[in-house]
Design a protein around this motif. Sequence first.
Motif, PDB file in Angstrom:
ATOM      1  N   GLU A  94      37.620  42.199  23.555  1.00  0.00           N
ATOM      2  CA  GLU A  94      38.317  41.777  24.579  1.00  0.00           C
ATOM      3  C   GLU A  94      37.990  40.602  24.717  1.00  0.00           C
ATOM      4  OE1 GLU A  94      40.965  43.460  28.168  1.00  0.00           O
ATOM      5  OE2 GLU A  94      38.543  42.917  28.289  1.00  0.00           O
ATOM      6  N   SER A 129      43.242  42.041  21.153  1.00  0.00           N
ATOM      7  CA  SER A 129      43.186  41.771  23.044  1.00  0.00           C
ATOM      8  C   SER A 129      42.021  41.091  23.300  1.00  0.00           C
ATOM      9  CB  SER A 129      41.936  42.953  23.211  1.00  0.00           C
ATOM     10  OG  SER A 129      42.332  44.702  22.616  1.00  0.00           O
ATOM     11  N   CYS A 146      42.750  39.544  27.797  1.00  0.00           N
ATOM     12  CA  CYS A 146      42.899  38.925  28.420  1.00  0.00           C
ATOM     13  C   CYS A 146      42.860  37.937  29.799  1.00  0.00           C
ATOM     14  CB  CYS A 146      41.432  39.578  30.225  1.00  0.00           C
ATOM     15  SG  CYS A 146      41.436  40.235  31.057  1.00  0.00           S
TER      16      CYS A 146
END
Length: 535
Positions: free
Chosen positions: A18, A41, A43
């Motif tokens: 992430e 991923s 964020c």
Amino acid sequence: MAEKTTSAIRNPASPPQEVIIFGSGVCAQKIARNLCGHGISACLASGADAPPLRGQGVGAQWLRGVELTACRGFAGNFELKLRQRETFLYRKAPAIVLAEDPHHAPAYAPYGLKPGSRVMSISQLEETRGDLPAADRPGGGTRVAFFCGWENDSHPAVARRMLAACLQLQQHSRTSTYFMTGNLKVAARGAEGLVEAAKRSGTIFLKFTRRFPTVQTLADGHFKIDCPDELTRAPFQLETDRIVVDETIGPHPRLEELARRLEIRQDGIGFAQSDNVRRLSNATNRRGIFTAGGSRGALSADEQMADADQVALNVLAFLKDLGADTLPGMEIHRGRCARCLTCHRLCPHKAIEIGPHMSVVSAACQRCGICMAGCPARAIHMEGVQIGAKIKNCIRKPTRSSGEKGDHLQVMVFGCARSTGQARALARLSGQPLPSGVRFVEVPCGGCISSRHLLTAFEAGARGVMLCTCHTDNCQSDTGNRVARRRAQATGDQLTAAGIEGDRLYVTSVAANMGTEFVAMINGFAERIRALDAC
């Protein structure tokens, strides 16, 4: 029994995937969208003042109203501590991207104006989408003056926005526009075309180079602008209903704290990328931490979108290489290490881990050798680099055949592989070999040469020593050239105290394309050494 060495290899078999992106603007969103499209991923972490996400289908998690309070770890395994109101969040990430939007500050003061209903910045005008309230001028219609870069040049990206807004208003049937500028910057893509289109549409352009207009607010709220005509030197007046001013572009207010927490070097303005050509386009002084868009400079909207694509490719390439098995480049001998933390303070890439034993994290290390040269206990070893042995081997080589008479000059030249080493190769390819008696030692960085190495060269018999570093803002390690110069200065002081001419040690900077200049520098230095020997 062999001494134990420590070199931390941080290439986990399954690193966290992430990627943390600080920012929530269109650039940050596009980076997240690109990464998610490749199965990574992402964020988005933004401050409390961040607007709602405008993009659709970003596919990334969004943490709003968070601030970074601590960062530990290294490339491939960063450990972040985030605070969201009264709650602390802990995240692990293989890579971090700084993509905060730039800060736009209206330039009211340079024009002697204050914000009001009839005085606005270009950002405020863009928010209205060009839909200005009708003026109370007899006969209708609105006159709008654009103030762009009078005494201080406006950034090309801002100038382009001003020109686009001016053209949009001018094409409105009941709006007349005046574009008042000093040195108009039209380097942004399409800016020159906007100037020509605005002129054809009826915009009046007024340029000033020495004397600038003065603005007076009338009782009815309109403005009287006294303008000097620099050709006829005759004054004239212009009345307008509204004034639009340009803006300055700077780093986001959050960026300084982020850079401090992440230990990222900033440029002179405060953007999260040092003024170093080796950092282009999205690199920082720390592996695994990237900067893009408004976090690395004053970029136009188009440039930020292109930058988002570029940094996404860089992150993907970095993550792909994380799984590769790499040998440690630097090792710290436990038996010799006194844990003085000199290596930790010197490392420009923050690759030294403080644990039960000091260690070099291979995934973060960039093999500059600054820590090795600075270690007072000589506890750090770089694989494949034996500078002391190279010095002795070079000096022992005869400078001429055994039966030949003449010059027995011995000059030792230390040079960075990224700059001086390439300049030397270029000189050889162009038929300019180094003079007889000159020995060249190629090193990973000028910063890996210590005072001990310089003195060893003299002790081995060198009559002169030349240290070649990279130019300012062209050093891969950012600080290697400066560290090398400080050490050479200290060594020169030692030579002088010992009764040896300080001119026998020479420090200069060389670029990779300076083959001819490099040979000329060596010839000049060799002549100075011969003159000193003749005294």
